[in-house]
Write a protein that holds these residues in place. Structure first.
Motif, short mmCIF file in Angstrom:
data_model
loop_
_atom_site.label_atom_id
_atom_site.label_comp_id
_atom_site.label_asym_id
_atom_site.label_seq_id
_atom_site.Cartn_x
_atom_site.Cartn_y
_atom_site.Cartn_z
N GLY A 103 0.79 -1.22 0.00
CA GLY A 103 0.00 0.00 0.00
C GLY A 103 0.83 1.27 0.00
N GLY A 104 2.13 1.16 0.20
CA GLY A 104 3.02 2.31 0.15
C GLY A 104 3.21 3.02 1.48
N ALA A 105 4.20 3.89 1.52
CA ALA A 105 4.57 4.61 2.74
C ALA A 105 3.45 5.53 3.22
CB ALA A 105 5.85 5.42 2.51
N ILE A 106 2.75 6.19 2.32
CA ILE A 106 1.68 7.10 2.72
C ILE A 106 0.56 6.33 3.42
CG2 ILE A 106 -0.06 8.73 1.87
CD1 ILE A 106 2.86 9.76 1.78
N ARG A 107 0.26 5.14 2.91
CA ARG A 107 -0.77 4.29 3.54
C ARG A 107 -0.30 3.86 4.94
NH1 ARG A 107 -5.06 4.51 4.19
NH2 ARG A 107 -5.36 4.84 2.01
N LEU A 108 0.96 3.45 5.06
CA LEU A 108 1.48 3.04 6.36
C LEU A 108 1.45 4.21 7.35
CD1 LEU A 108 2.74 1.05 8.32
CD2 LEU A 108 4.97 1.53 7.28
N LEU A 109 1.88 5.39 6.91
CA LEU A 109 1.82 6.57 7.79
C LEU A 109 0.39 6.81 8.26
CD1 LEU A 109 4.19 9.15 6.06
CD2 LEU A 109 4.49 8.11 8.31
N ALA A 110 -0.58 6.72 7.35
CA ALA A 110 -1.98 6.93 7.72
C ALA A 110 -2.43 5.87 8.73
CB ALA A 110 -2.86 6.89 6.47
N ASP A 111 -2.03 4.63 8.51
CA ASP A 111 -2.38 3.55 9.45
C ASP A 111 -1.78 3.80 10.83
OD1 ASP A 111 -3.78 2.32 7.41
OD2 ASP A 111 -2.25 0.78 7.04
N LEU A 112 -0.66 4.52 10.87
CA LEU A 112 -0.01 4.85 12.14
C LEU A 112 -0.59 6.13 12.76
CD1 LEU A 112 3.70 4.13 11.10
CD2 LEU A 112 2.28 2.75 12.65
N GLY A 113 -1.56 6.74 12.06
CA GLY A 113 -2.21 7.95 12.57
C GLY A 113 -1.58 9.25 12.13
#
Length: 180
Positions: A103-113
């Motif tokens: 899902g990419g870095a932006i998706r991971l950042l979003a998942d981390l809040g």
């Protein structure tokens, strides 16, 4: 790069659509009938340079997480991208490793809040370093465009800094801004 101009657009790298699993760079290139790929050459914790520290609102030498990549267009190196994150956001996450992030870095950042809501980009032209000349296969004296992107969250906290170096030949950066 096949002799055709490349029009770079930042938007695909700022927002991860819900359920996105692919590589934004590969998808952008494919939409233009081209082949985009990337190779992560280094990831982990490093000391922040003065420039990166200033953008992230910290002191030079503090630890940040970085991901360094070489981007390819139609098999040719076209961009060097170094991405930096505050260690309290990215330490111990997939951002600190060399594996692809689903899902990419932006998706991971979003998942981390951590969702970016504002971006500032600065573009400058400068002489290429020896490392950039080698990695991008540039001739002596050939310059690079440097695009520096700062992403901030809804509290104006810096969550990501990208520093990209790219040859200016056949390169065009496009910005579309909605007003009102």
């Amino acid at each position: 790069m096949g002799g055709r101009e490349w029009i770079g657009n930042s938007v695909p790298y700022l927002v991860a659509p819900s359920g996105a699993q692919g590589d934004a760079w590969a998808a952008e290139a494919a939409a233009e009938g081209r082949r985009g790929s990337q190779r992560i050459v280094q990831a982990g914790e490093v000391e922040a340079s003065a420039a990166v520290a200033e953008l992230l609102g910290m002191v030079a030498g503090q630890i940040v997480v970085t991901r360094r990549r070489i981007m390819y267009l139609d098999g040719e190196p076209c961009e060097l991208t170094d991405t930096y994150y505050p260690v309290d956001i990215a330490g111990g996450t997939g951002l600190a490793g060399t594996a692809k992030i689903p899902g990419g870095a932006i998706r991971l950042l979003a998942d981390l809040g951590h969702v970016g809501v504002r971006v500032r980009e600065d573009v400058t032209a400068r002489s290429a370093t020896g490392h950039e000349r080698e990695q991008l296969r540039l001739a002596a004296g050939e310059p690079v465009l440097q695009l520096t992107r700062l992403t901030l969250d809804d509290e104006d906290r810096p969550i990501q800094v990208d520093v990209m170096a790219m040859p200016p030949r056949r390169q065009k950066l496009r910005y579309e801004i909605r007003i009102g």
